[in-house]
Motif scaffolding. Structure first.
Motif, PDB file in Angstrom:
ATOM      1  N   GLN A  42       0.826  -1.208   0.000  1.00 32.23           N
ATOM      2  CA  GLN A  42       0.000   0.000   0.000  1.00 32.23           C
ATOM      3  C   GLN A  42       0.861   1.260   0.000  1.00 32.23           C
ATOM      4  O   GLN A  42       0.466   2.288  -0.535  1.00 32.23           O
ATOM      5  N   VAL A  43       2.042   1.157   0.629  1.00 28.69           N
ATOM      6  CA  VAL A  43       2.951   2.302   0.736  1.00 28.69           C
ATOM      7  C   VAL A  43       4.368   1.844   0.406  1.00 28.69           C
ATOM      8  O   VAL A  43       4.792   0.762   0.817  1.00 28.69           O
ATOM      9  N   LEU A  44       5.083   2.675  -0.330  1.00 23.28           N
ATOM     10  CA  LEU A  44       6.505   2.457  -0.619  1.00 23.28           C
ATOM     11  C   LEU A  44       7.280   3.640  -0.060  1.00 23.28           C
ATOM     12  O   LEU A  44       6.958   4.792  -0.355  1.00 23.28           O
ATOM     13  N   VAL A  45       8.299   3.362   0.753  1.00 15.94           N
ATOM     14  CA  VAL A  45       9.143   4.422   1.310  1.00 15.94           C
ATOM     15  C   VAL A  45      10.518   4.330   0.662  1.00 15.94           C
ATOM     16  O   VAL A  45      11.172   3.287   0.731  1.00 15.94           O
ATOM     17  N   ILE A  46      10.940   5.425   0.036  1.00 17.98           N
ATOM     18  CA  ILE A  46      12.237   5.454  -0.642  1.00 17.98           C
ATOM     19  C   ILE A  46      13.128   6.533  -0.032  1.00 17.98           C
ATOM     20  O   ILE A  46      12.649   7.450   0.636  1.00 17.98           O
ATOM     21  N   ASN A  47      14.428   6.409  -0.284  1.00 21.90           N
ATOM     22  CA  ASN A  47      15.350   7.479   0.097  1.00 21.90           C
ATOM     23  C   ASN A  47      15.270   8.622  -0.896  1.00 21.90           C
ATOM     24  O   ASN A  47      15.302   9.787  -0.536  1.00 21.90           O
ATOM     25  N   GLY A  48      15.168   8.275  -2.188  1.00 24.86           N
ATOM     26  CA  GLY A  48      15.148   9.295  -3.228  1.00 24.86           C
ATOM     27  C   GLY A  48      16.542   9.782  -3.567  1.00 24.86           C
ATOM     28  O   GLY A  48      17.547   9.161  -3.219  1.00 24.86           O
ATOM     29  N   LEU A  49      16.623  10.892  -4.294  1.00 24.54           N
ATOM     30  CA  LEU A  49      17.888  11.495  -4.727  1.00 24.54           C
ATOM     31  C   LEU A  49      18.701  10.542  -5.592  1.00 24.54           C
ATOM     32  O   LEU A  49      19.930  10.568  -5.591  1.00 24.54           O
ATOM     33  N   GLY A  50      18.000   9.680  -6.336  1.00 25.45           N
ATOM     34  CA  GLY A  50      18.670   8.785  -7.268  1.00 25.45           C
ATOM     35  C   GLY A  50      19.245   7.533  -6.653  1.00 25.45           C
ATOM     36  O   GLY A  50      19.912   6.757  -7.344  1.00 25.45           O
ATOM     37  N   MET A  51      18.990   7.295  -5.368  1.00 26.11           N
ATOM     38  CA  MET A  51      19.584   6.131  -4.700  1.00 26.11           C
ATOM     39  C   MET A  51      19.005   4.822  -5.224  1.00 26.11           C
ATOM     40  O   MET A  51      19.704   3.814  -5.305  1.00 26.11           O
ATOM     41  N   GLU A  52      17.721   4.826  -5.573  1.00 23.83           N
ATOM     42  CA  GLU A  52      17.051   3.583  -5.976  1.00 23.83           C
ATOM     43  C   GLU A  52      16.938   3.492  -7.495  1.00 23.83           C
ATOM     44  O   GLU A  52      15.842   3.520  -8.055  1.00 23.83           O
ATOM     45  N   SER A  53      18.066   3.368  -8.161  1.00 22.21           N
ATOM     46  CA  SER A  53      18.058   3.320  -9.623  1.00 22.21           C
ATOM     47  C   SER A  53      17.386   2.059 -10.156  1.00 22.21           C
ATOM     48  O   SER A  53      16.979   2.013 -11.318  1.00 22.21           O
ATOM     49  N   PHE A  54      17.239   1.051  -9.312  1.00 17.99           N
ATOM     50  CA  PHE A  54      16.647  -0.220  -9.727  1.00 17.99           C
ATOM     51  C   PHE A  54      15.119  -0.188  -9.748  1.00 17.99           C
ATOM     52  O   PHE A  54      14.481  -1.123 -10.237  1.00 17.99           O
ATOM     53  N   LEU A  55      14.509   0.874  -9.235  1.00 17.93           N
ATOM     54  CA  LEU A  55      13.073   0.852  -8.958  1.00 17.93           C
ATOM     55  C   LEU A  55      12.173   0.971 -10.187  1.00 17.93           C
ATOM     56  O   LEU A  55      11.076   0.409 -10.205  1.00 17.93           O
ATOM     57  N   GLU A  56      12.593   1.710 -11.188  1.00 18.76           N
ATOM     58  CA  GLU A  56      11.688   2.018 -12.299  1.00 18.76           C
ATOM     59  C   GLU A  56      11.067   0.775 -12.936  1.00 18.76           C
ATOM     60  O   GLU A  56       9.834   0.699 -13.084  1.00 18.76           O
ATOM     61  N   PRO A  57      11.865  -0.243 -13.323  1.00 22.03           N
ATOM     62  CA  PRO A  57      11.234  -1.427 -13.918  1.00 22.03           C
ATOM     63  C   PRO A  57      10.374  -2.206 -12.926  1.00 22.03           C
ATOM     64  O   PRO A  57       9.405  -2.862 -13.321  1.00 22.03           O
ATOM     65  N   VAL A  58      10.718  -2.131 -11.643  1.00 24.02           N
ATOM     66  CA  VAL A  58       9.930  -2.827 -10.625  1.00 24.02           C
ATOM     67  C   VAL A  58       8.550  -2.195 -10.503  1.00 24.02           C
ATOM     68  O   VAL A  58       7.523  -2.885 -10.473  1.00 24.02           O
ATOM     69  N   LEU A  59       8.516  -0.881 -10.433  1.00 26.12           N
ATOM     70  CA  LEU A  59       7.234  -0.177 -10.335  1.00 26.12           C
ATOM     71  C   LEU A  59       6.384  -0.407 -11.581  1.00 26.12           C
ATOM     72  O   LEU A  59       5.167  -0.601 -11.492  1.00 26.12           O
ATOM     73  N   LYS A  60       7.027  -0.408 -12.721  1.00 25.69           N
ATOM     74  CA  LYS A  60       6.297  -0.643 -13.969  1.00 25.69           C
ATOM     75  C   LYS A  60       5.710  -2.046 -13.992  1.00 25.69           C
ATOM     76  O   LYS A  60       4.552  -2.256 -14.368  1.00 25.69           O
ATOM     77  N   GLY A  61       6.502  -3.016 -13.546  1.00 23.81           N
ATOM     78  CA  GLY A  61       6.033  -4.395 -13.540  1.00 23.81           C
ATOM     79  C   GLY A  61       4.943  -4.647 -12.515  1.00 23.81           C
ATOM     80  O   GLY A  61       4.048  -5.464 -12.737  1.00 23.81           O
ATOM     81  N   ALA A  62       4.993  -3.941 -11.386  1.00 22.31           N
ATOM     82  CA  ALA A  62       4.012  -4.163 -10.318  1.00 22.31           C
ATOM     83  C   ALA A  62       2.615  -3.696 -10.709  1.00 22.31           C
ATOM     84  O   ALA A  62       1.614  -4.246 -10.243  1.00 22.31           O
TER      85      ALA A  62
END
Length: 311
Positions: free
Chosen positions: A74-94
């Protein structure tokens, strides 16, 4: 095989029982987002981390189970500032359109990554508290959590996001955040007192994780490489060698796992101490991911920095 297709047969690496499944389902990314979110969530939310034990925050690669985890969250907590470069395909797939994302660094003005001059020499000089460098178009340094006052701001942002996502637990989120922020303020006071005699001095580290820490406590920093996966060039080694010889330095800072062999070799040649500064990027086993871990590690980091200074 696409992540989404593979995710059908995969589930989160952290099991969720029936009672916890009725709580707010929160997924975190790097270690510090997990620690800070757990400090705020308490019993009101089920917090699980995308990064497994042993993962490095800089090197994590998207996995099918990450897609499955975010599909249920329901909620995703990120650091931001480019730290999570792996996230984009994960979010798209989810394909989770209801997912609420809390960017814990929102509102924090980041420092720019190390700039190099024409000779390949990098410079870090961060003495002015509260004065950030860089803008949105530059590569920015994501290690904001290594300044406890900025860590407190991240906790506040996480608190506000969870209160909005789950108003029924608002009082609990607020009270736990207040209690943890008080601990962070105490930590900051301890580090400031411990490092006050060394203001203006230079710290030498493995990779460029320390600028927020050194800026907060009136120090300067020089890193051998920008990212931990970078290989130091001969110019990098020469630059650090010159810094070590020119400054009143008793030791250098490596990281858990040893850091760079080149830095260790320099320390040996110059008869300097090797101290470990943990930037909280390696994920420990689940049982150790408690909010107190941040405070314990940062206290050890302060002691390590102090040990590299000559009185």
């Amino acid at each position: 095989m696409p992540l989404l297709a593979m995710a059908v047969a995969c589930s989160s690496t952290e099991p969720v029982d029936q009672a916890s499944s009725q709580k707010l389902q929160v997924v975190t990314t790097i270690l510090t987002t997990t620690l800070f979110t757990k400090a705020v969530a308490g019993d009101c939310a089920q917090v699980s981390s995308l990064l497994p034990a042993g993962a490095d925050s800089h090197a994590h690669q998207a996995r099918p189970q990450d897609v499955a985890s975010l599909g249920k969250a329901q909620v995703l907590v990120i650091n931001g500032l480019g730290m999570e470069s792996f996230l984009e395909p994960v979010l798209k797939g989810a394909e989770n359109k209801e997912l609420i994302t809390i960017d814990s660094s929102s509102g924090i003005k980041p420092l720019a990554m190390q700039e190099e001059d024409d000779h390949g020499h990098g410079h870090h000089h961060h003495h002015d508290h509260g004065h950030a460098h860089g803008d949105a178009e530059e590569a920015v340094n994501p290690h904001v959590w290594l300044d406890p006052t900025l860590a407190a701001k991240q906790v506040e942002t996480i608190r506000d996001g969870l209160m909005k996502a789950d108003p029924s637990c608002a009082d609990g989120y607020r009270n736990r955040a207040d209690a943890y922020i008080t601990k962070l303020q105490q930590l900051d006071s301890e580090l400031a007192a411990e490092l006050a005699p060394f203001q203006g001095r230079t710290v030498v580290s493995f990779h460029e994780a320390l600028p927020y820490f050194t800026r907060r406590y009136g120090l300067s920093d020089e890193a051998l490489v920008t990212l931990p996966e970078d290989q130091p060039s001969p110019a990098d080694v020469q630059r650090i060698n010159q810094v070590l010889k020119a400054n009143n330095i008793a030791g250098v800072l490596t990281e858990p796992g040893g850091g760079s062999a080149a830095l260790q070799s320099l320390a040996k040649d110059l008869n300097l101490r090797l101290m470990v500064f943990d930037p909280l990027e390696l994920v420990p086993e689940a049982s150790k991911r408690t909010p107190e871990l941040y405070i314990e590690v940062m206290r050890r980091n302060g002691e390590a920095v102090k040990a590299t200074m000559k009185s």
